[in-house]
Design a protein around this motif. Sequence first.
Motif, PDB file in Angstrom:
ATOM      1  N   CYS A   1      -1.191  -1.692 -11.671  1.00  0.00           N
ATOM      2  CA  CYS A   1      -2.296  -2.162 -10.835  1.00  0.00           C
ATOM      3  C   CYS A   1      -1.819  -2.558  -9.443  1.00  0.00           C
ATOM      4  O   CYS A   1      -2.552  -2.401  -8.467  1.00  0.00           O
ATOM      5  CB  CYS A   1      -3.040  -3.303 -11.514  1.00  0.00           C
ATOM      6  N   LYS A   2      -0.588  -3.026  -9.335  1.00  0.00           N
ATOM      7  CA  LYS A   2      -0.020  -3.297  -8.010  1.00  0.00           C
ATOM      8  C   LYS A   2       0.102  -2.001  -7.228  1.00  0.00           C
ATOM      9  O   LYS A   2      -0.212  -1.946  -6.032  1.00  0.00           O
ATOM     10  CB  LYS A   2       1.344  -3.972  -8.139  1.00  0.00           C
ATOM     11  N   GLY A   3       0.540  -0.941  -7.889  1.00  0.00           N
ATOM     12  CA  GLY A   3       0.637   0.365  -7.243  1.00  0.00           C
ATOM     13  C   GLY A   3      -0.720   0.892  -6.823  1.00  0.00           C
ATOM     14  O   GLY A   3      -0.870   1.450  -5.726  1.00  0.00           O
ATOM     15  N   LYS A   4      -1.717   0.710  -7.671  1.00  0.00           N
ATOM     16  CA  LYS A   4      -3.078   1.143  -7.337  1.00  0.00           C
ATOM     17  C   LYS A   4      -3.605   0.356  -6.142  1.00  0.00           C
ATOM     18  O   LYS A   4      -4.269   0.908  -5.263  1.00  0.00           O
ATOM     19  CB  LYS A   4      -4.006   0.962  -8.537  1.00  0.00           C
ATOM     20  N   ALA A   5      -3.316  -0.942  -6.101  1.00  0.00           N
ATOM     21  CA  ALA A   5      -3.759  -1.781  -4.988  1.00  0.00           C
ATOM     22  C   ALA A   5      -3.134  -1.315  -3.680  1.00  0.00           C
ATOM     23  O   ALA A   5      -3.810  -1.246  -2.645  1.00  0.00           O
ATOM     24  CB  ALA A   5      -3.421  -3.246  -5.258  1.00  0.00           C
ATOM     25  N   LEU A   6      -1.858  -0.982  -3.715  1.00  0.00           N
ATOM     26  CA  LEU A   6      -1.191  -0.484  -2.508  1.00  0.00           C
ATOM     27  C   LEU A   6      -1.802   0.839  -2.051  1.00  0.00           C
ATOM     28  O   LEU A   6      -1.980   1.068  -0.845  1.00  0.00           O
ATOM     29  CB  LEU A   6       0.310  -0.333  -2.756  1.00  0.00           C
ATOM     30  N   GLU A   7      -2.126   1.713  -2.994  1.00  0.00           N
ATOM     31  CA  GLU A   7      -2.769   2.989  -2.653  1.00  0.00           C
ATOM     32  C   GLU A   7      -4.153   2.741  -2.054  1.00  0.00           C
ATOM     33  O   GLU A   7      -4.542   3.381  -1.069  1.00  0.00           O
ATOM     34  CB  GLU A   7      -2.864   3.888  -3.885  1.00  0.00           C
ATOM     35  N   ILE A   8      -4.921   1.822  -2.617  1.00  0.00           N
ATOM     36  CA  ILE A   8      -6.248   1.495  -2.082  1.00  0.00           C
ATOM     37  C   ILE A   8      -6.119   0.931  -0.670  1.00  0.00           C
ATOM     38  O   ILE A   8      -6.894   1.291   0.224  1.00  0.00           O
ATOM     39  CB  ILE A   8      -6.999   0.517  -3.015  1.00  0.00           C
TER      40      ILE A   8
END
Length: 89
Positions: A73-80
């Motif tokens: 989810c940290k990776g997804k947040a960075l992508e967002i």
Amino acid sequence: MSTTLAPAADSSTRDLEQRVELIACGTRAGKTRACDRHRGKGRGFVNIASTGAVDALAAAICGTGRSPACRDCKGKALEIMRVYNEGAA
């Protein structure tokens, strides 16, 4: 009886929200829509992204509502955040 209608979000805003929902859900080849759990949360995710609070965004995606979020989810947040900032430029 009121006939006032709420203003519709413009298509670019809704496109961004749908893209963010898909990122939060998880992307893979051929996947075009977010699951039921993530669909409809794009506006909230975009609002959090607009503040620059990556940890809060990751926690919202993770579903805990608090830090620390999982690595995915940290990776997804960075992508967002990348996608959001791309649109703001």
